[in-house]
Design an enzyme around this catalytic site. Structure first.
Site, PDB file in Angstrom:
ATOM      1  N   ASP A  64       0.971  -1.068   0.112  1.00 43.33           N
ATOM      2  CA  ASP A  64      -0.062   0.057   0.068  1.00 43.33           C
ATOM      3  C   ASP A  64       0.920   1.044  -0.077  1.00 43.33           C
ATOM      4  O   ASP A  64       2.008   1.148   0.133  1.00 43.33           O
ATOM      5  CB  ASP A  64      -0.967   0.041   1.162  1.00 43.33           C
ATOM      6  CG  ASP A  64      -0.307   0.103   2.468  1.00 43.33           C
ATOM      7  OD1 ASP A  64       0.832  -0.142   2.543  1.00 43.33           O
ATOM      8  OD2 ASP A  64      -1.198   0.766   3.278  1.00 43.33           O
ATOM      9  N   TYR A  66       2.728   4.962   0.922  1.00 49.34           N
ATOM     10  CA  TYR A  66       3.366   5.474   1.956  1.00 49.34           C
ATOM     11  C   TYR A  66       2.311   6.191   2.727  1.00 49.34           C
ATOM     12  O   TYR A  66       1.299   6.710   1.916  1.00 49.34           O
ATOM     13  CB  TYR A  66       4.448   6.457   1.539  1.00 49.34           C
ATOM     14  CG  TYR A  66       5.653   5.905   0.809  1.00 49.34           C
ATOM     15  CD1 TYR A  66       6.365   4.907   1.712  1.00 49.34           C
ATOM     16  CD2 TYR A  66       6.116   6.132  -0.378  1.00 49.34           C
ATOM     17  CE1 TYR A  66       7.676   4.222   1.008  1.00 49.34           C
ATOM     18  CE2 TYR A  66       7.371   5.607  -0.716  1.00 49.34           C
ATOM     19  CZ  TYR A  66       8.060   4.835  -0.179  1.00 49.34           C
ATOM     20  OH  TYR A  66       8.988   4.007  -0.581  1.00 49.34           O
ATOM     21  N   PHE A  77       6.908   2.648  -4.277  1.00 53.98           N
ATOM     22  CA  PHE A  77       8.237   2.909  -3.696  1.00 53.98           C
ATOM     23  C   PHE A  77       8.810   4.165  -4.005  1.00 53.98           C
ATOM     24  O   PHE A  77       9.738   4.776  -3.444  1.00 53.98           O
ATOM     25  CB  PHE A  77       9.193   1.826  -4.076  1.00 53.98           C
ATOM     26  CG  PHE A  77       9.067   0.289  -3.741  1.00 53.98           C
ATOM     27  CD1 PHE A  77       9.623   0.097  -2.471  1.00 53.98           C
ATOM     28  CD2 PHE A  77       8.555  -0.612  -4.429  1.00 53.98           C
ATOM     29  CE1 PHE A  77       9.550  -1.352  -1.990  1.00 53.98           C
ATOM     30  CE2 PHE A  77       8.255  -1.899  -4.187  1.00 53.98           C
ATOM     31  CZ  PHE A  77       8.706  -2.104  -2.621  1.00 53.98           C
ATOM     32  N   HIS A 187      11.609  -8.748   0.846  1.00 56.53           N
ATOM     33  CA  HIS A 187      11.397  -7.350   0.790  1.00 56.53           C
ATOM     34  C   HIS A 187      12.655  -6.499   1.179  1.00 56.53           C
ATOM     35  O   HIS A 187      13.330  -6.962   2.127  1.00 56.53           O
ATOM     36  CB  HIS A 187      10.008  -7.124   1.589  1.00 56.53           C
ATOM     37  CG  HIS A 187       9.545  -5.546   1.402  1.00 56.53           C
ATOM     38  ND1 HIS A 187       9.994  -4.603   1.782  1.00 56.53           N
ATOM     39  CD2 HIS A 187       8.553  -5.382   0.674  1.00 56.53           C
ATOM     40  CE1 HIS A 187       9.243  -3.515   1.454  1.00 56.53           C
ATOM     41  NE2 HIS A 187       8.390  -4.146   0.673  1.00 56.53           N
TER      42      HIS A 187
END
Length: 225
Positions: A64, A66, A77, A187
């Protein structure tokens, strides 16, 4: 919401008339009217506006957006160019880029250059309440972005997927196209980057795959602002 107008529309237009999407639309509309929600509503579909389906070379799948002020702008990102703090996961992405391809680490986290070259910066959930991570999960976005992933899977040409972390890798059963390359790793968050994200060399592997298939590689270097 600034609606999708380019070639994504042919693959996704049926989604807009489905019951889940109608419920999602009214949920998101109410959230924007009653709470602080990111990204700004006109930026929700930026990943699609900037990277048409016919130009997708790489899919970088996030979760999801920021949830802090002036970060999210509709691309996984990536943060806005005037955001001085680069999020920790993106710092680790830059570190791996430096180790893999010798890219210098830039002073910003604005990834539009990647999107312009065919990197689909897709989150599986496209909105979030301020300071409440995952607050819009399970509201319908996942069904919509699954349709996006299926549309990419149906493209009859070589495409690379960066699947970092278990949530992204849960989409692997949907990726059935033998022409495509799936790259998986932990991740890049500080909690897991040292478990195998560092050293994965996904950026060079993606470019090697693209070049082997007669497709121009991605220039991964993000310039200083």
């Amino acid at each position: 919401m600034a609606m999708i107008q380019n070639d994504w529309l042919a693959s996704l237009h049926n989604e807009f008339s489905k019951n889940y999407y109608k419920e999602l639309f009214y949920f998101v509309k109410k959230e924007y009217s009653t709470a602080v929600v990111y990204p700004p509503s006109d930026d929700i579909f930026n990943a699609f506006h900037l990277t048409p389906l016919s130009e997708v070379k790489v899919v970088l799948l996030g979760q999801d957006p920021y949830h802090n002020e002036r970060q999210a702008h509709g691309m996984s990102f990536s943060v806005l160019p005037d955001q001085k703090e680069i999020p920790p996961s993106l710092q680790n992405i830059y570190q791996e880029l430096s180790d893999d391809l010798g890219c210098y680490i830039p002073n910003n986290g604005y990834l539009k250059k990647w999107a312009d070259q065919g990197v689909l910066l897709l989150n599986t959930v496209l909105t979030v309440r301020a300071h409440q991570a995952n607050s819009h999960q399970g509201k319908g976005w996942e069904q919509f972005t699954d349709a996006v992933i299926r549309a990419v899977n149906e493209q009859d040409r070589p495409i690379v997927y960066f699947l970092w972390g278990k949530p992204a890798q849960s989409k692997i059963p949907m990726l059935t196209n033998p022409k495509h390359l799936i790259l998986r790793a932990p991740h890049p968050s500080p909690l897991s980057a040292y478990r195998g994200f560092f050293g994965c060399k996904h950026f060079s592997k993606a470019n090697e795959f693209l070049k082997e298939n007669g497709i121009g590689p991605i220039d991964w270097q993000i310039e200083n602002i």
